[in-house]
Motif scaffolding. Structure first.
Motif, PDB file in Angstrom:
ATOM      1  N   ALA A  26       3.374  -1.959   3.200  1.00 11.13           N
ATOM      2  CA  ALA A  26       3.569  -1.719   1.764  1.00 11.13           C
ATOM      3  C   ALA A  26       2.613  -0.643   1.258  1.00 11.13           C
ATOM      4  CB  ALA A  26       3.382  -3.015   0.987  1.00 11.13           C
ATOM      5  N   MET A  27       1.378  -0.655   1.736  1.00 10.35           N
ATOM      6  CA  MET A  27       0.401   0.361   1.305  1.00 10.35           C
ATOM      7  C   MET A  27       0.789   1.751   1.818  1.00 10.35           C
ATOM      8  SD  MET A  27      -3.279  -1.580   1.329  1.00 10.35           S
ATOM      9  CE  MET A  27      -3.164  -2.418   2.896  1.00 10.35           C
ATOM     10  N   ILE A  28       1.272   1.833   3.054  1.00 10.26           N
ATOM     11  CA  ILE A  28       1.707   3.121   3.594  1.00 10.26           C
ATOM     12  C   ILE A  28       2.915   3.644   2.826  1.00 10.26           C
ATOM     13  CG2 ILE A  28       2.725   4.258   5.614  1.00 10.26           C
ATOM     14  CD1 ILE A  28       0.926   2.407   7.342  1.00 10.26           C
ATOM     15  N   ILE A  29       3.854   2.763   2.516  1.00 10.95           N
ATOM     16  CA  ILE A  29       5.043   3.155   1.745  1.00 10.95           C
ATOM     17  C   ILE A  29       4.628   3.620   0.352  1.00 10.95           C
ATOM     18  CG2 ILE A  29       7.140   2.269   0.649  1.00 10.95           C
ATOM     19  CD1 ILE A  29       7.458   0.477   3.193  1.00 10.95           C
ATOM     20  N   THR A  30       3.703   2.898  -0.271  1.00 13.87           N
ATOM     21  CA  THR A  30       3.203   3.300  -1.592  1.00 13.87           C
ATOM     22  C   THR A  30       2.613   4.702  -1.538  1.00 13.87           C
ATOM     23  OG1 THR A  30       2.721   1.012  -2.182  1.00 13.87           O
ATOM     24  CG2 THR A  30       1.569   2.729  -3.428  1.00 13.87           C
ATOM     25  N   TRP A  31       1.728   4.927  -0.582  1.00 14.09           N
ATOM     26  CA  TRP A  31       1.086   6.238  -0.429  1.00 14.09           C
ATOM     27  C   TRP A  31       2.129   7.339  -0.247  1.00 14.09           C
ATOM     28  CZ3 TRP A  31       1.243   9.315   3.991  1.00 14.09           C
ATOM     29  CH2 TRP A  31       0.400  10.429   3.978  1.00 14.09           C
ATOM     30  N   ALA A  32       3.092   7.088   0.622  1.00 17.05           N
ATOM     31  CA  ALA A  32       4.103   8.100   0.929  1.00 17.05           C
ATOM     32  C   ALA A  32       4.996   8.399  -0.268  1.00 17.05           C
ATOM     33  CB  ALA A  32       4.947   7.649   2.120  1.00 17.05           C
ATOM     34  N   LEU A  79      -0.419  -2.967  -6.046  1.00 19.93           N
ATOM     35  CA  LEU A  79      -0.716  -1.802  -5.199  1.00 19.93           C
ATOM     36  C   LEU A  79      -0.572  -0.466  -5.918  1.00 19.93           C
ATOM     37  CD1 LEU A  79       1.037  -2.773  -1.838  1.00 19.93           C
ATOM     38  CD2 LEU A  79      -1.362  -3.039  -2.484  1.00 19.93           C
ATOM     39  N   VAL A  80       0.190  -0.447  -7.003  1.00 17.85           N
ATOM     40  CA  VAL A  80       0.504   0.819  -7.654  1.00 17.85           C
ATOM     41  C   VAL A  80       0.049   0.772  -9.116  1.00 17.85           C
ATOM     42  CG1 VAL A  80       2.343   2.468  -8.155  1.00 17.85           C
ATOM     43  CG2 VAL A  80       2.575   0.910  -6.234  1.00 17.85           C
ATOM     44  N   PRO A  81      -0.790   1.741  -9.536  1.00 15.04           N
ATOM     45  CA  PRO A  81      -1.109   1.795 -10.967  1.00 15.04           C
ATOM     46  C   PRO A  81       0.174   1.992 -11.774  1.00 15.04           C
ATOM     47  CG  PRO A  81      -2.588   3.206  -9.712  1.00 15.04           C
ATOM     48  CD  PRO A  81      -1.511   2.739  -8.766  1.00 15.04           C
TER      49      PRO A  81
END
Length: 109
Positions: A26-32, A79-81
């Motif tokens: 989920a963190m990698i997807i968020t970053w991408a 995870l996302v602002p």
């Protein structure tokens, strides 16, 4: 191999049971997706992610990686602002299992 086709970027890591593999995804997807949203012309960041599960049970548990899912990890773990949440929503996540890629049998029985 089709020389005109874009190569698929693949990421892999080995993690123990219960260590947070789904959260890391989920963190990698968020970053991408957020980076793609901030730079839409860039080909460095994807606008879609394919998650291939080993079986139907795992596939169902991984639905939390879809930003449009009611019980998604992006909201559950904050995870996302808020100002970037719409950028995350621009990306698409397909969660399927490996059976979707197996050759179809010519037999119908």
């Amino acid at each position: 191999i089709d020389p005109g086709a874009l190569p698929l970027r693949r990421m892999g890591c080995k993690m123990a049971t219960g260590s947070g593999k789904t959260l890391v995804m989920a963190m990698i997807i968020t970053w991408a997706f957020v980076n793609r949203g901030r730079s839409p012309a860039s080909t460095q960041f994807p606008s879609a992610v394919l998650v291939c599960a080993p079986n139907l049970s795992v596939r169902e548990r991984l639905q939390v990686l879809r930003p449009d899912a009611a019980d998604n990890y992006y909201d559950a773990f904050d995870l996302v602002p808020a100002k970037y949440r719409e950028l995350l929503n621009l990306g698409r996540v397909l969660v399927t299992n490996w059976h979707a890629f197996s050759p179809k049998s010519p037999h119908s029985e």
